[in-house]
Each structure stands twice: as C-alpha cells, then as structure tokens.
Design an enzyme around this catalytic site. Structure first.
Site, PDB file in Angstrom:
ATOM      1  N   CYS A   1      37.860  42.125  40.945  1.00  0.00           N
ATOM      2  CA  CYS A   1      36.521  41.676  41.329  1.00  0.00           C
ATOM      3  C   CYS A   1      36.440  41.440  42.840  1.00  0.00           C
ATOM      4  CB  CYS A   1      36.192  40.371  40.622  1.00  0.00           C
ATOM      5  SG  CYS A   1      35.501  40.610  38.994  1.00  0.00           S
TER       6      CYS A   1
ATOM      7  N   ILE B   1      38.317  27.933  45.230  1.00  0.00           N
ATOM      8  CA  ILE B   1      39.347  28.895  44.827  1.00  0.00           C
ATOM      9  C   ILE B   1      39.187  30.237  45.552  1.00  0.00           C
ATOM     10  CG2 ILE B   1      40.493  30.028  42.863  1.00  0.00           C
ATOM     11  CD1 ILE B   1      40.625  26.976  42.725  1.00  0.00           C
TER      12      ILE B   1
ATOM     13  N   ARG C   1      41.994  37.732  48.079  1.00  0.00           N
ATOM     14  CA  ARG C   1      42.909  37.856  46.943  1.00  0.00           C
ATOM     15  C   ARG C   1      44.246  38.510  47.307  1.00  0.00           C
ATOM     16  NH1 ARG C   1      39.458  38.607  41.501  1.00  0.00           N
ATOM     17  NH2 ARG C   1      41.055  37.205  40.781  1.00  0.00           N
TER      18      ARG C   1
ATOM     19  N   LYS D   1      39.770  37.675  27.623  1.00  0.00           N
ATOM     20  CA  LYS D   1      40.212  38.707  28.586  1.00  0.00           C
ATOM     21  C   LYS D   1      41.447  38.240  29.360  1.00  0.00           C
ATOM     22  CE  LYS D   1      38.170  39.198  32.847  1.00  0.00           C
ATOM     23  NZ  LYS D   1      39.204  39.277  33.890  1.00  0.00           N
ATOM     24  N   ASN D   2      41.360  37.051  29.921  1.00  0.00           N
ATOM     25  CA  ASN D   2      42.446  36.605  30.793  1.00  0.00           C
ATOM     26  C   ASN D   2      43.718  36.279  30.024  1.00  0.00           C
ATOM     27  OD1 ASN D   2      40.721  36.987  32.889  1.00  0.00           O
ATOM     28  ND2 ASN D   2      40.466  34.818  33.408  1.00  0.00           N
TER      29      ASN D   2
ATOM     30  N   ARG E   1      42.905  43.697  39.423  1.00  0.00           N
ATOM     31  CA  ARG E   1      43.870  42.939  40.191  1.00  0.00           C
ATOM     32  C   ARG E   1      45.111  42.551  39.380  1.00  0.00           C
ATOM     33  NH1 ARG E   1      44.886  39.643  44.233  1.00  0.00           N
ATOM     34  NH2 ARG E   1      46.021  37.789  43.633  1.00  0.00           N
TER      35      ARG E   1
ATOM     36  N   ASP F   1      35.477  30.657  37.466  1.00  0.00           N
ATOM     37  CA  ASP F   1      34.807  31.722  36.704  1.00  0.00           C
ATOM     38  C   ASP F   1      33.478  31.257  36.115  1.00  0.00           C
ATOM     39  OD1 ASP F   1      36.807  33.479  37.255  1.00  0.00           O
ATOM     40  OD2 ASP F   1      37.870  33.185  35.370  1.00  0.00           O
TER      41      ASP F   1
ATOM     42  N   ARG G   1      33.181  44.452  32.100  1.00  0.00           N
ATOM     43  CA  ARG G   1      34.620  44.281  32.341  1.00  0.00           C
ATOM     44  C   ARG G   1      35.149  43.080  31.578  1.00  0.00           C
ATOM     45  NH1 ARG G   1      36.514  44.473  38.389  1.00  0.00           N
ATOM     46  NH2 ARG G   1      38.392  44.178  37.170  1.00  0.00           N
TER      47      ARG G   1
ATOM     48  N   ILE H   1      48.507  38.994  47.501  1.00  0.00           N
ATOM     49  CA  ILE H   1      49.528  39.008  46.439  1.00  0.00           C
ATOM     50  C   ILE H   1      50.872  38.485  46.949  1.00  0.00           C
ATOM     51  CG2 ILE H   1      48.501  40.804  44.990  1.00  0.00           C
ATOM     52  CD1 ILE H   1      50.448  42.802  46.349  1.00  0.00           C
ATOM     53  N   ASP H   2      50.826  37.724  48.054  1.00  0.00           N
ATOM     54  CA  ASP H   2      52.075  37.246  48.659  1.00  0.00           C
ATOM     55  C   ASP H   2      52.902  36.396  47.685  1.00  0.00           C
ATOM     56  OD1 ASP H   2      49.740  35.590  48.992  1.00  0.00           O
ATOM     57  OD2 ASP H   2      50.961  34.206  50.153  1.00  0.00           O
ATOM     58  N   LEU H   3      52.233  35.582  46.860  1.00  0.00           N
ATOM     59  CA  LEU H   3      52.982  34.713  45.941  1.00  0.00           C
ATOM     60  C   LEU H   3      53.726  35.557  44.904  1.00  0.00           C
ATOM     61  CD1 LEU H   3      50.152  32.077  45.357  1.00  0.00           C
ATOM     62  CD2 LEU H   3      52.188  31.767  46.772  1.00  0.00           C
TER      63      LEU H   3
HETATM   64  C1  UD1 Z   1      42.966  34.486  37.487  1.00  0.00           C
HETATM   65  C2  UD1 Z   1      41.877  34.979  36.567  1.00  0.00           C
HETATM   66  C3  UD1 Z   1      40.521  34.859  37.232  1.00  0.00           C
HETATM   67  C4  UD1 Z   1      40.311  33.439  37.744  1.00  0.00           C
HETATM   68  C5  UD1 Z   1      41.481  32.978  38.595  1.00  0.00           C
HETATM   69  C6  UD1 Z   1      41.392  31.507  39.004  1.00  0.00           C
HETATM   70  C7  UD1 Z   1      42.941  36.690  35.215  1.00  0.00           C
HETATM   71  C8  UD1 Z   1      43.049  38.141  34.871  1.00  0.00           C
HETATM   72  N1  UD1 Z   1      42.126  36.372  36.224  1.00  0.00           N
HETATM   73  O1  UD1 Z   1      42.952  35.333  38.630  1.00  0.00           O
HETATM   74  O2  UD1 Z   1      39.518  35.187  36.275  1.00  0.00           O
HETATM   75  O3  UD1 Z   1      39.126  33.396  38.511  1.00  0.00           O
HETATM   76  O4  UD1 Z   1      42.713  33.139  37.870  1.00  0.00           O
HETATM   77  O5  UD1 Z   1      41.283  30.703  37.871  1.00  0.00           O
HETATM   78  O6  UD1 Z   1      43.539  35.842  34.571  1.00  0.00           O
HETATM   79  N2  UD1 Z   1      46.484  33.589  45.898  1.00  0.00           N
HETATM   80  C9  UD1 Z   1      47.222  33.800  47.042  1.00  0.00           C
HETATM   81  N3  UD1 Z   1      48.317  34.615  46.952  1.00  0.00           N
HETATM   82  C10 UD1 Z   1      48.697  35.212  45.770  1.00  0.00           C
HETATM   83  C11 UD1 Z   1      47.947  34.956  44.610  1.00  0.00           C
HETATM   84  C12 UD1 Z   1      46.834  34.151  44.701  1.00  0.00           C
HETATM   85  O7  UD1 Z   1      46.905  33.294  48.095  1.00  0.00           O
HETATM   86  O8  UD1 Z   1      49.704  35.916  45.760  1.00  0.00           O
HETATM   87  C13 UD1 Z   1      45.291  32.721  45.974  1.00  0.00           C
HETATM   88  C14 UD1 Z   1      44.004  33.473  45.638  1.00  0.00           C
HETATM   89  O9  UD1 Z   1      43.500  34.158  46.762  1.00  0.00           O
HETATM   90  C15 UD1 Z   1      43.101  32.342  45.196  1.00  0.00           C
HETATM   91  C16 UD1 Z   1      44.078  31.385  44.510  1.00  0.00           C
HETATM   92  O10 UD1 Z   1      45.376  31.730  44.963  1.00  0.00           O
HETATM   93  O11 UD1 Z   1      42.533  31.712  46.289  1.00  0.00           O
HETATM   94  C17 UD1 Z   1      44.052  31.438  43.009  1.00  0.00           C
HETATM   95  O12 UD1 Z   1      44.208  32.757  42.565  1.00  0.00           O
HETATM   96  P1  UD1 Z   1      44.960  33.095  41.206  1.00  0.00           P
HETATM   97  O13 UD1 Z   1      45.114  31.842  40.409  1.00  0.00           O
HETATM   98  O14 UD1 Z   1      46.154  33.893  41.512  1.00  0.00           O
HETATM   99  O15 UD1 Z   1      43.892  34.020  40.477  1.00  0.00           O
HETATM  100  P2  UD1 Z   1      44.183  35.309  39.628  1.00  0.00           P
HETATM  101  O16 UD1 Z   1      45.441  35.152  38.864  1.00  0.00           O
HETATM  102  O17 UD1 Z   1      44.012  36.501  40.489  1.00  0.00           O
END
Ligand code: UD1
Length: 428
Positions: free
Chosen positions: A126, A337, A131, A32-33, A102, A315, A407, A133-135
């Site tokens: 989820c 995480i 979660r 999936k990912n 997401r 996960d 999902r 999206i600032d990055l």
């Molecule tokens: C992806 C995976 C998810 C997995 C996660 C961590 C997919 C579709 N999903 O999610 O299954 O659990 O990696 O291995 O591939 N963060 C920020 N700002 C941002 C983005 C992230 O603060 O803009 C934080 C998040 O809140 C979290 C951490 O960074 O604490 C890691 O998140 P991230 O690696 O981005 O996870 P996803 O890509 O959403």
C-alpha cells in the site's frame, strides 16, 4: 509503487447509493494479515498445509502466485486453501509479485530456513509512506544471513542459520513475524525482544506450533523460538479479520445503523471498541454475536492516536476519519505509524467533509451531511473509508480503483447488500 499495483490489478469502480442506515447481519471473512504470513511459513514445510476460512482476496492470490512460482501445488475448495510445498524448485521471488505486496519480504526468511538461500526484489504494498525493510534485513543478518543488495534485487545466503538473542530497534509486525519464521528451522534458540504484539503474531505462532514448531511468548514483547529439524502436515482455520469487523462497525456508525456481526473478534478490538463507545456507539454480546446499535454514534473524538497493538490500529484510522467527518463537533487524529496515511482526506473533503491535515495530524470539524460524488481510492483502507462515506452520503458516489479495496475485503459489496445498502461494482 502505485503504478505497478495498477498495472497488475483490473480496474474497477464501485457505485454507492447512500443515505440510509445499514441494518442486518454479516459474517466476517478470514484475516488477511493473519493468513499471509501463514502462507509464507508454509514454505518451511516439505509437505501439505491446509488453511480453512482463507479469504479469497487479491493479496492472497498474489501470495498464491508467488508460491506457485516457487513450485508449490495449490488448490482451493471454497475458502479452504491446500498448499503442497513438497517439491519446490525456485528460490527467487519475481519482481512483478514482490512489488505488489510488502509482506512478500517475509518469504525470504522462509526460503532461507528451507533452502539456505533466497532472492527478492524490494517489496511494495500500500502507498502509505516510506515503509523501509531495515528491521527485516538486520534480523536476517543477526541470524547468520549474508545479504547482497543489488539495485533491483536482494540476494540472501544462510547456509548455517543459527538462533541468537536479538532486540528489534522498533516494534514491527512484519519484522516480528519474519523473525519467528526465520528462526523456526534455525539451529538452537532464538530470543526476540521488543516484538510487536499484534494478534496476527499470536495466530502465526499457533499455526507454526501446530506444524511442530516451538514458538513461545507470541503476543508479548519477548518471543522464544527453539529451532526444530522439520515440520509436519497441518490443518488450521484462519481467524476472522479484526480490521474488516472494525470497518463494518464504522459503516454502521457512519450511517447511524444497527448491525449484527456473527463471528466478531471482540477481544482483538479493545481500542477500537473504546473509540466506538466514545462516539456513542453501543454493542452487546449475545450468544457470541455482536449486536451493534450505532444510531447515536455521532460524538466527536477530541484526540485519537494510532499506536502499536493494543493501541488504536492505523488500519482503522481512515474508516474512523470517515465517521468523524459526520460527528457533531471537532475531532483530532494523530497518525503515529505511517507518515502518509491521510491521503483519503482530500476525497472526503471533496464529499463535503471539513478536514485539515498538518503533517501527522488531522483536524476534523464534523458536518451534518456528505454529498455523493466521484472519488478515487488510493490505497486499501482509505478506499474502504470512501465506501463508508458514500454509504452515509446523500445521492450517488463512485469510488474509482475499487480493485485496491479488494486487496483486503473479500466481499464488501455483498456484505453491504446484506446490510441493506445499495452498491454495484463495474469493471472498467
Ligand atoms: C502490518 C500490517 C499492516 C498494518 C501494520 C501496522 C500485514 C500484512 N500488514 O504491516 O496492515 O498497517 O502492520 O499495524 O500484516 N518499519 C521500519 N523498518 C522496517 C519495518 C517497519 O522502519 O524494517 C516501520 C514502518 O515504516 C512503520 C512501522 O515500522 O512506520 C510499523 O510497520 P510494521 O509494523 O512493520 O508494518 P507491516 O508489518 O508492514
């Protein structure tokens, strides 16, 4: 957020008659990912992309609906997905889809690369924490995007996407993938630092390079993307899903079973297999297959922390919690995480587990048996963990909201049956 997901997916329950060790052979579905960012990246190409081994799961169907809305012509043949993005007509991602998933945010970079503009409602996914999206947004701005944040909509304009050096404040899988996708058609060279190293990022780079992109260093902390003018038609096979493989090994461990995985992504499960071994699980590789003997996987784990790859995957934290509920001794899990990923604990306790949560720490005192009862999946991996607990428990377990598990798991009920388990799925 959960409300919106419920509104879109049909409600289902899965009933499980547990208490028997799992035994048999399974084949692991496509990841999936890995496939979701590939589908998003297909938007960059004015032509055809074929993905073999694509899992037929709710998140893929959601991404398919978004691409259809953009104007892609899409067809399936078995598990092969044909995406024709030759003539896209829309550049907005409707709220009804964005709020379900997401990772839809990474479509914004693909739209910017292709059209220089895009719009999306703030994404969902989820229910496992804030979660943000600032990055993602600061990466887009660094590459030349102007973003307007309206109440329910992000509008992005990038008439002149250009490469540059960029260091992520924090490692993020999605932001790293998004950075790569956005840079593929940008002018010049993009150098990304402090990138996440998850295997799905490497698969995305292989996929894009097969389309004619130039992405180097994926799988390390530093990634170099040299912008190209256009991409070409491509065919790619989606790799097996490491989280599904880990989930099935947890199912074997929870039931003290013995299973064979035909196509195991072993090299992508280093930390998980270390923990599985510490619990007392054994495995051998025979002719590329993983033969697991989990009949003595009852050891506790004194400290397990979720980490970015190659550390232990968040996960697989919930599935392992289900196994440790039945360990002979005390275990401790720290979730680093996502701050809200222990929701499953309450239902495990309902089934007889001894778990105490304190912030990001879970303390588990193993019990000899769990008992079947009615529980509710609140998110994808937690729901899978409840199914594992049900397989190990005495009597009948009903897991409500099985649609959330769908999902990410293509045919978990058939796979459980292949392993000798008894389950039935009912639509409500
Ligand atoms: C992806 C995976 C998810 C997995 C996660 C961590 C997919 C579709 N999903 O999610 O299954 O659990 O990696 O291995 O591939 N963060 C920020 N700002 C941002 C983005 C992230 O603060 O803009 C934080 C998040 O809140 C979290 C951490 O960074 O604490 C890691 O998140 P991230 O690696 O981005 O996870 P996803 O890509 O959403």
């Amino acid at each position: 957020m959960l409300r919106e997901v419920f509104e879109v997916l049909d409600l289902k329950n899965i009933r499980i008659w547990g208490g028997r060790p799992l035994e048999g052979t399974v084949n692991i579905q496509g990841s999936k990912n890995a496939v979701l960012p590939m589908m998003a990246a297909a938007v960059l190409h004015k032509g055809v992309t074929v993905l073999h081994g694509c899992p037929r799961i709710a998140d893929v169907f959601c991404m398919e609906k978004i691409l259809s809305h953009l104007g892609a012509k899409i067809s399936w043949k078995g598990n092969s997905l044909y995406l024709d993005c030759s003539s896209l007509k829309n550049t907005d991602i409707p709220e009804q889809y964005a709020c379900q998933m997401r990772c839809s945010i990474i479509l914004l970079g693909a739209l910017l690369g292709r059209f220089g503009r895009g719009a999306i409602a703030p994404p969902g996914g989820c229910v496992i924490g804030e979660r943000p999206i600032d990055l993602h947004l600061s990466m887009l701005e660094a590459l030349g995007t102007h973003i307007e944040e309206h109440e329910d909509l992000l509008r992005a304009y990038a008439p002149d996407l250009h490469g540059r050096d960029l260091r992520f404040q924090q490692q993020s899988v999605g932001a790293t993938e998004h950075g790569i996708i956005t840079a593929v058609l940008a002018k010049g060279v993009t150098y990304l630092e402090n990138c996440a190293r998850e295997p799905e990022i490497l698969w995305l780079a292989r996929f894009l390079n097969g389309m004619g992109a130039s992405v180097k260093g994926a799988g390390t902390g530093e990634i170099l993307v040299e912008g190209v003018a256009a991409l070409r038609d491509s065919v790619f096979t989606v790799p097996p899903d490491r989280i599904v493989a880990g989930t099935y090994l947890c199912a074997a461990a929870a039931t003290r079973g013995k299973i064979c995985i035909e196509n195991p992504p072993v090299s992508e499960l280093p930390s998980f297999l270390g923990i599985y071994g510490k619990m007392g699980g054994q495995y051998d590789m025979v002719g590329g297959k993983l033969i697991a003997d989990a009949s003595r996987a009852y050891g506790p784990i004194t400290r397990l922390e979720t980490e970015v790859y190659p550390g232990f995957s968040t996960d697989l934290q919930s599935p392992v919690m289900a196994v440790l509920s039945l360990a002979r001794g005390k275990s401790h899990i720290r979730e680093n995480i996502f701050e809200d990923r222990f929701r499953v604990a309450e239902d495990l306790v309902h089934m007889g587990a001894h778990i105490r949560i304190n912030g990001r720490d879970a303390y588990i005192d193993g019990t000899e048996r769990l008992r079947g009862c009615r529980v509710t999946a609140q998110e994808l991996r937690g729901g899978a963990a409840l199914i594992l607990a049900g397989l190990a428990a005495e009597g009948e377990t009903t897991v409500e909201n099985f649609q959330l598990v769908e999902r990410g798991y293509e045919h978990i009920q058939e796979d459980i049956r292949c392993l000798g388990g008894t389950v039935s799925v009912e639509e409500i």
